[in-house]
Design an enzyme around this catalytic site. Structure first.
Site, short mmCIF file in Angstrom:
data_model
loop_
_atom_site.label_atom_id
_atom_site.label_comp_id
_atom_site.label_asym_id
_atom_site.label_seq_id
_atom_site.Cartn_x
_atom_site.Cartn_y
_atom_site.Cartn_z
N SER A 7 5.15 7.06 3.34
CA SER A 7 4.11 8.08 3.55
C SER A 7 2.86 7.48 4.18
O SER A 7 2.09 8.18 4.83
CB SER A 7 3.77 8.79 2.24
N HIS B 281 0.83 -1.21 0.00
CA HIS B 281 0.00 0.00 0.00
C HIS B 281 0.87 1.26 0.00
O HIS B 281 0.49 2.27 -0.60
CB HIS B 281 -0.95 0.00 1.20
N ASP B 282 2.01 1.21 0.66
CA ASP B 282 2.90 2.37 0.67
C ASP B 282 3.46 2.62 -0.73
O ASP B 282 3.40 3.73 -1.24
CB ASP B 282 4.05 2.15 1.67
#
Length: 326
Positions: free
Chosen positions: A75, A65-66
Site C-alpha cells: 500500500s 514502512h509498508d
C-alpha cells in the site's frame, strides 16, 4: 462482565484470522505460475544496485514502512492524485525514490516473462527485492515466504503513530513492535538494518546542539563522534544532507551497528537507547560480539515482519501497476 466475554471471542477471531493469513504464505508459492520469479527479481535489483547504492537502504526501509502500516500489502507504493496516500505522510516523505524505482523495475522484469505477467503481487516483489538488497550488501541470503496479495487502500491517516521515531525510548519501540507481533529481540535485530542506512541532519540535530539546558550535546553520545557529526551537520545545514548511520562500514550489512552502539555511536537516541537501557543491553552485546547471532536473529525477525497483516487467497488483488489499484 457479559460485555467482556463477548469481546474476547471477537479478538480471538482477529488473531486467528491474521495467523491463518500468514500461514498461507510459503516459499515456492509461484513455482508453477512463474518459475523464474526469483532470478528475474534478483537480476533487476542487482542492475539497479550497481547504478546506485541507495537502492539497498531505500528498498529495505520501504519494506519496513509498508509492513508496519496496513500490513505487507504494497500500500506504500500507491499514489493518490490528491497527495493523500501513505507515501504523502511526513513519516514517509523521506523514503528514497530509489526504493520505489527498484520495485517498479523488478515488476517490469517479472512481467517481461509471459508466464509471469500480472501473476505476482507487488507486495511479494518488494519482499524479494528486500532480501536481495540485503544479500548484495553482504548480509544473509534467506528464503522468502510468498503469497501476499496487494492492498487497495492507502491513506495518510493510516500512517499516523504506526512508525517509530528517532527519539523513541525502548518502551515505545517495544510497544510498537509488539503490536506487530515482534519481540524485543526482533526489534533489536531489525534495528541492525541501520548498518546500511542514512539519515538527514534534522533528524538528530537536537542531540548535537540543543539536547538540554546543561548539556547541548547528548551525554550518551561518544564525544569524538558528536564532534564529527557537528562538522558534517553544521547549524543551518541543507536539510537534504544525509549522513551514514554506520560511520565505520556504511556499505556493508554487518554487525558494526551494534559495535558502534557499545562505543556510544548510535546516530538516533532510539538507536543508543538499545545500549543504555539495561533490558536490551545484553542483546546488543551479543550481536556486537557475534555476527552469526545477529544474522540468525535478523533472518527470524525479517521473516516475521514479512507476515504482518498480509492479505492472501481472495483478499486484495494482484496489481497490474504497482502505483495504482486495478
Amino acid at each position: 462482565m457479559e460485555h467482556g466475554r463477548l469481546l474476547f471471542p471477537c479478538f480471538l477471531l482477529v488473531v486467528l484470522f491474521a495467523a491463518s493469513a500468514s500461514a498461507q504464505l510459503r516459499t515456492g508459492f509461484y513455482s508453477n505460475t512463474c518459475p523464474n520469479l526469483e532470478s528475474l527479481v534478483r537480476s533487476a535489483v542487482t542492475t539497479k544496485f550497481q547504478q546506485t547504492f541507495v537502492t539497498a537502504p531505500g528498498t529495505l526501509r520501504l519494506f519496513f514502512h509498508d509492513c508496519f502500516v496496513r500490513g505487507c500489502d504494497a500500500s506504500v507504493l500507491l499514489s493518490s492524485p490528491t497527495n493523500k496516500a501513505e507515501k504523502d505522510h511526513p513519516d514517509d516523505l523521506s523514503l528514497a525514490g530509489d526504493g520505489f524505482d527498484t520495485v517498479i523495475k523488478a515488476k517490469a522484469a517479472v512481467d517481461s516473462d509471459p508466464r509471469c505477467k500480472n501473476k505476482v503481487s507487488c507486495a511479494d516483489i518488494l519482499a524479494l527485492a528486500t532480501r536481495d538488497v540485503i544479500s548484495l550488501t553482504g548480509g544473509p541470503f534467506y528464503n522468502v515466504e510468498l503469497g501476499r496479495r496487494d492492498g487497495r487502500i492507502s491513506t495518510i491517516a493510516s500512517v499516523q503513530r504506526k512508525l517509530p521515531h528517532p527519539e523513541f525510548t525502548l518502551d515505545q519501540l517495544n510497544t510498537m513492535f509488539a503490536t506487530n507481533g515482534l519481540t524485543q529481540t526482533d526489534m533489536i535485530a531489525l534495528s541492525g538494518a541501520h548498518t546500511i542506512g542514512f539519515a538527514h541532519c534534522g533528524k538528530f540535530s537536537k542531540r548535537i546542539y540543543s539536547f538540554s539546558r546543561g548539556n547541548p550535546i547528548d551525554p550518551t553520545l561518544n564525544k569524538t563522534y558528536a564532534a564529527q557529526l557537528r562538522q558534517m551537520c553544521p547549524v543551518n545545514v541543507d536539510p537534504r544532507i544525509a549522513i551514514n548511520m554506520d560511520p565505520t562500514t556504511p556499505r556493508t550489512f554487518d554487525n558494526a551497528y551494534f559495535r558502534n552502539l557499545v562505543q556510544g555511536m548510535g546516530l538516533f537516541s532510539s538507536d543508543q537507547a538499545l545500549f543504555t537501557d539495561p533490558r536490551s543491553k545484553p542483546t546488543v552485546y551479543q550481536f556486537a560480539s557475534s555476527e552469526t547471532a545477529f544474522r540468525q536473529a535478523f533472518i527470524s525477525a525479517i521473516t516475521k515482519l514479512g507476515r504482518v497483516g498480509v492479505k492472501t487467497g481472495n483478499q486484495g488483488e494482484i496489481r497490474i501497476d504497482c502505483t495504482r489499484i486495478n
